[in-house]
Scaffold this motif. Structure first.
Motif, PDB file in Angstrom:
ATOM      1  N   GLY A 113      95.579 118.944 -25.327  1.00  0.00           N
ATOM      2  CA  GLY A 113      96.021 117.735 -26.009  1.00  0.00           C
ATOM      3  C   GLY A 113      96.912 116.893 -25.117  1.00  0.00           C
ATOM      4  O   GLY A 113      97.400 117.350 -24.084  1.00  0.00           O
ATOM      5  N   ALA A 114      97.106 115.665 -25.519  1.00  0.00           N
ATOM      6  CA  ALA A 114      98.015 114.758 -24.822  1.00  0.00           C
ATOM      7  C   ALA A 114      98.518 113.746 -25.831  1.00  0.00           C
ATOM      8  O   ALA A 114      97.761 113.287 -26.693  1.00  0.00           O
ATOM      9  CB  ALA A 114      97.312 114.054 -23.661  1.00  0.00           C
ATOM     10  N   ALA A 115      99.803 113.413 -25.729  1.00  0.00           N
ATOM     11  CA  ALA A 115     100.403 112.473 -26.678  1.00  0.00           C
ATOM     12  C   ALA A 115     101.040 111.315 -25.932  1.00  0.00           C
ATOM     13  O   ALA A 115     101.860 111.518 -25.035  1.00  0.00           O
ATOM     14  CB  ALA A 115     101.456 113.181 -27.526  1.00  0.00           C
ATOM     15  N   ALA A 116     100.662 110.113 -26.319  1.00  0.00           N
ATOM     16  CA  ALA A 116     101.256 108.895 -25.776  1.00  0.00           C
ATOM     17  C   ALA A 116     100.629 107.718 -26.508  1.00  0.00           C
ATOM     18  O   ALA A 116      99.507 107.817 -27.004  1.00  0.00           O
ATOM     19  CB  ALA A 116     101.009 108.764 -24.273  1.00  0.00           C
ATOM     20  N   PRO A 117     101.349 106.608 -26.598  1.00  0.00           N
ATOM     21  CA  PRO A 117     100.721 105.407 -27.167  1.00  0.00           C
ATOM     22  C   PRO A 117      99.489 105.028 -26.348  1.00  0.00           C
ATOM     23  O   PRO A 117      99.479 105.174 -25.116  1.00  0.00           O
ATOM     24  CB  PRO A 117     101.813 104.335 -27.033  1.00  0.00           C
ATOM     25  N   ILE A 118      98.470 104.568 -27.021  1.00  0.00           N
ATOM     26  CA  ILE A 118      97.238 104.206 -26.326  1.00  0.00           C
ATOM     27  C   ILE A 118      97.500 103.159 -25.253  1.00  0.00           C
ATOM     28  O   ILE A 118      96.926 103.209 -24.149  1.00  0.00           O
ATOM     29  CB  ILE A 118      96.183 103.717 -27.331  1.00  0.00           C
ATOM     30  N   GLU A 119      98.385 102.239 -25.530  1.00  0.00           N
ATOM     31  CA  GLU A 119      98.686 101.167 -24.574  1.00  0.00           C
ATOM     32  C   GLU A 119      99.194 101.698 -23.246  1.00  0.00           C
ATOM     33  O   GLU A 119      98.897 101.136 -22.185  1.00  0.00           O
ATOM     34  CB  GLU A 119      99.732 100.219 -25.181  1.00  0.00           C
ATOM     35  N   SER A 120      99.960 102.779 -23.278  1.00  0.00           N
ATOM     36  CA  SER A 120     100.625 103.233 -22.057  1.00  0.00           C
ATOM     37  C   SER A 120     100.063 104.539 -21.488  1.00  0.00           C
ATOM     38  O   SER A 120     100.525 105.001 -20.445  1.00  0.00           O
ATOM     39  CB  SER A 120     102.126 103.426 -22.324  1.00  0.00           C
ATOM     40  N   MET A 121      99.068 105.142 -22.135  1.00  0.00           N
ATOM     41  CA  MET A 121      98.497 106.370 -21.580  1.00  0.00           C
ATOM     42  C   MET A 121      97.680 106.035 -20.332  1.00  0.00           C
ATOM     43  O   MET A 121      96.800 105.161 -20.373  1.00  0.00           O
ATOM     44  CB  MET A 121      97.597 107.070 -22.594  1.00  0.00           C
ATOM     45  N   THR A 160      94.545 110.158 -17.462  1.00  0.00           N
ATOM     46  CA  THR A 160      94.744 111.152 -18.512  1.00  0.00           C
ATOM     47  C   THR A 160      93.639 111.058 -19.556  1.00  0.00           C
ATOM     48  O   THR A 160      93.136 112.077 -20.046  1.00  0.00           O
ATOM     49  CB  THR A 160      96.111 110.969 -19.186  1.00  0.00           C
ATOM     50  N   MET A 161      93.258 109.836 -19.893  1.00  0.00           N
ATOM     51  CA  MET A 161      92.161 109.654 -20.841  1.00  0.00           C
ATOM     52  C   MET A 161      90.889 110.308 -20.324  1.00  0.00           C
ATOM     53  O   MET A 161      90.188 111.014 -21.057  1.00  0.00           O
ATOM     54  CB  MET A 161      91.915 108.157 -21.078  1.00  0.00           C
ATOM     55  N   ARG A 162      90.594 110.080 -19.060  1.00  0.00           N
ATOM     56  CA  ARG A 162      89.380 110.660 -18.472  1.00  0.00           C
ATOM     57  C   ARG A 162      89.461 112.189 -18.453  1.00  0.00           C
ATOM     58  O   ARG A 162      88.466 112.877 -18.711  1.00  0.00           O
ATOM     59  CB  ARG A 162      89.179 110.124 -17.052  1.00  0.00           C
ATOM     60  N   GLU A 163      90.636 112.706 -18.141  1.00  0.00           N
ATOM     61  CA  GLU A 163      90.803 114.160 -18.095  1.00  0.00           C
ATOM     62  C   GLU A 163      90.586 114.782 -19.478  1.00  0.00           C
ATOM     63  O   GLU A 163      89.974 115.839 -19.607  1.00  0.00           O
ATOM     64  CB  GLU A 163      92.194 114.499 -17.557  1.00  0.00           C
ATOM     65  N   LEU A 164      91.104 114.123 -20.508  1.00  0.00           N
ATOM     66  CA  LEU A 164      90.898 114.603 -21.873  1.00  0.00           C
ATOM     67  C   LEU A 164      89.415 114.682 -22.207  1.00  0.00           C
ATOM     68  O   LEU A 164      88.934 115.692 -22.744  1.00  0.00           O
ATOM     69  CB  LEU A 164      91.594 113.674 -22.875  1.00  0.00           C
ATOM     70  N   PHE A 165      88.691 113.632 -21.906  1.00  0.00           N
ATOM     71  CA  PHE A 165      87.267 113.619 -22.226  1.00  0.00           C
ATOM     72  C   PHE A 165      86.477 114.581 -21.341  1.00  0.00           C
ATOM     73  O   PHE A 165      85.512 115.203 -21.801  1.00  0.00           O
ATOM     74  CB  PHE A 165      86.714 112.192 -22.128  1.00  0.00           C
ATOM     75  N   GLU A 166      86.870 114.723 -20.076  1.00  0.00           N
ATOM     76  CA  GLU A 166      86.161 115.646 -19.190  1.00  0.00           C
ATOM     77  C   GLU A 166      86.211 117.074 -19.727  1.00  0.00           C
ATOM     78  O   GLU A 166      85.220 117.799 -19.702  1.00  0.00           O
ATOM     79  CB  GLU A 166      86.750 115.597 -17.776  1.00  0.00           C
ATOM     80  N   THR A 167      87.391 117.479 -20.212  1.00  0.00           N
ATOM     81  CA  THR A 167      87.542 118.847 -20.711  1.00  0.00           C
ATOM     82  C   THR A 167      87.059 118.975 -22.151  1.00  0.00           C
ATOM     83  O   THR A 167      86.183 119.798 -22.459  1.00  0.00           O
ATOM     84  CB  THR A 167      89.016 119.282 -20.630  1.00  0.00           C
ATOM     85  N   ASN A 168      87.620 118.166 -23.038  1.00  0.00           N
ATOM     86  CA  ASN A 168      87.361 118.342 -24.460  1.00  0.00           C
ATOM     87  C   ASN A 168      85.949 117.958 -24.874  1.00  0.00           C
ATOM     88  O   ASN A 168      85.367 118.589 -25.760  1.00  0.00           O
ATOM     89  CB  ASN A 168      88.352 117.509 -25.281  1.00  0.00           C
ATOM     90  N   ARG A 208     100.243 127.681 -27.676  1.00  0.00           N
ATOM     91  CA  ARG A 208     100.790 126.977 -26.515  1.00  0.00           C
ATOM     92  C   ARG A 208     100.264 125.551 -26.421  1.00  0.00           C
ATOM     93  O   ARG A 208     100.376 124.919 -25.377  1.00  0.00           O
ATOM     94  CB  ARG A 208     100.434 127.742 -25.239  1.00  0.00           C
ATOM     95  N   PHE A 209      99.698 125.045 -27.514  1.00  0.00           N
ATOM     96  CA  PHE A 209      99.109 123.707 -27.482  1.00  0.00           C
ATOM     97  C   PHE A 209     100.129 122.666 -27.023  1.00  0.00           C
ATOM     98  O   PHE A 209      99.848 121.834 -26.159  1.00  0.00           O
ATOM     99  CB  PHE A 209      98.567 123.348 -28.870  1.00  0.00           C
ATOM    100  N   GLY A 210     101.343 122.719 -27.616  1.00  0.00           N
ATOM    101  CA  GLY A 210     102.377 121.761 -27.234  1.00  0.00           C
ATOM    102  C   GLY A 210     102.799 121.910 -25.793  1.00  0.00           C
ATOM    103  O   GLY A 210     102.983 120.917 -25.075  1.00  0.00           O
ATOM    104  N   ASP A 211     102.960 123.160 -25.343  1.00  0.00           N
ATOM    105  CA  ASP A 211     103.347 123.401 -23.952  1.00  0.00           C
ATOM    106  C   ASP A 211     102.286 122.874 -22.994  1.00  0.00           C
ATOM    107  O   ASP A 211     102.598 122.276 -21.954  1.00  0.00           O
ATOM    108  CB  ASP A 211     103.567 124.891 -23.711  1.00  0.00           C
TER     109      ASP A 211
END
Length: 249
Positions: free
Chosen positions: A79-87, A91-99, A177-180
């Motif tokens: 997971g990753a947390a941040a406003p869409i405007e500033s992410m 990081t967006m690509r990494e999220l989609f590559e894995t998830n 460990r999701f948050g970590d």
């Protein structure tokens, strides 16, 4: 003896799913990027393999080493947390590559053997955040919602071959460990325009009130998906996930 291949077994849901199937006499292929056998019970039915779902060669090696399997559990993700405007876009690509793409790629690698045998189960573990819009997790939610859509269409395509496809949707699980694991991917969360929103949301999480999801809830849901042909396509896991699913219905 049936065989299950599970991704993301180094901690959290994947680790508990592997234990659950081992306890019930299955042959378990537990995969993780850096293999560790000490975190799972010693068993002649256990095999730990290296697998990075973002690496095509790693997928090929793991599937070949695993041999015939009966159930694929796509659990690996972060997971990753941040406003869409500033992410950051990276990081967006990494999220989609894995998830997202990791789940798709491994499913593609396993489907031929299922189709040839006219049997097999694909279980994709996504998230209950796909039931409800929440701030700061928009990109993570999108990566999981994409898997939901992919899974539903996949089910319609492969039913003719005797292959079952299911979704397990866990809720919030503070004990994992999701948050970590999300901490290294929070670039952009300190955008000053969103400071009040971030502060309030994190304060709510810190209170840790209301129903939550335990790893055992997810393991039981995956077990149901694997062993019950009459299980529904969408299986919420955890009291909070079940409540959100009911709310959406």
């Amino acid at each position: 003896m049936k065989t299950v291949l599970i991704t993301g077994c180094s901690s959290g849901f994947g680790l508990e799913i592997a234990r659950h199937f081992l306890d019930r006499g299955w042959r378990v292929i537990a995969t993780m990027r850096t293999p560790r056998e000490d975190i799972l019970p010693v068993s002649e039915h256990l095999r730990v393999l290296a697998l990075d779902v973002t690496d095509a060669k790693s997928i090929q090696r793991a599937v070949e080493a695993a041999g015939p399997i009966d159930v694929l559990v796509n659990n690996a993700g972060f997971g990753a947390a941040a406003p869409i405007e500033s992410m950051p876009l990276a990081t967006m690509r990494e999220l989609f590559e894995t998830n997202t793409f990791g789940t798709m790629a491994l499913t593609q690698a396993v489907l031929p053997q299922f189709r040839q045998r006219k049997a097999g189960v694909v279980i994709n573990v996504t998230s209950s955040v796909t039931f409800k819009a929440l701030p700061l997790v928009g990109v993570y939610r999108a990566s999981k919602a994409a898997v939901n859509a992919f899974t539903e269409s996949l089910a319609a395509e492969v039913e003719q071959f005797g292959i079952r496809v299911r979704l397990v949707l866990p809720g919030r699980a503070p004990e994992t460990r999701f948050g970590d694991n999300a901490q290294p991917h929070t670039a952009g969360i300190d955008h000053e325009a969103y400071a009040e929103l971030v502060k309030n949301l994190f304060a709510t999480f810190a209170e840790n009130v209301g129903p939550i999801t335990h790893s055992e809830d997810v393991a039981r849901a995956v077990w149901r998906a694997a062993t019950d042909p009459d299980s529904p396509m969408h299986i919420p896991a955890g009291e909070d996930a079940e409540a959100w699913a009911a709310e959406q219905r």
